[in-house]
Write a protein that holds these residues in place. Structure first.
Motif: not given
Length: 121
Positions: A3-26
């Protein structure tokens, strides 16, 4: 998700994966976009509330909610839902409390996104 998380960890994991896959500073670009656009939208929302413009209130709350949902800013999403669901003749103190909480939570989300982008780089 806690309940205290500012960002949803599942969404954060998805964003990290997209950023790593694109290597684009997403993550940095998404955080910068949120930081640039959200304060202006919140101000437009405040103006719409002050003017009694229900259509602009709904539009701005919905726009902020969509951006926040894409980034996992769960508290921002919840507050925007509350604003969208307010009856037209809501007590001014309730609206002001929600707007103040929205500004606080948007700032916390912005900080969390900045930290996330820094840890990604």
């Amino acid at each position: 998700m806690t309940g205290d998380a500012v960002l949803d960890p599942e969404v954060v994991d998805q964003l990290r994966a997209l950023s790593q896959a694109s290597n684009s500073g997403l993550l940095a670009r998404l955080g910068a976009s949120f930081a640039r656009d959200t304060p202006a939208r919140v101000e437009a929302l405040r103006t719409a509330v002050a003017d009694g413009d229900a259509i602009a209130v709904a539009f701005n709350a919905h726009t902020i909610k969509g951006s926040a949902a894409n980034l996992g800013a769960v508290h921002v999403v919840e507050i925007c839902k509350q604003i969208e669901n307010l009856p037209a003749l809501t007590e001014a103190g309730t609206v002001e409390r929600l707007l103040s909480e929205l500004e606080l939570q948007a700032g916390l989300a912005q900080s969390a996104l900045t930290r996330l982008a820094e840890s990604d780089g």
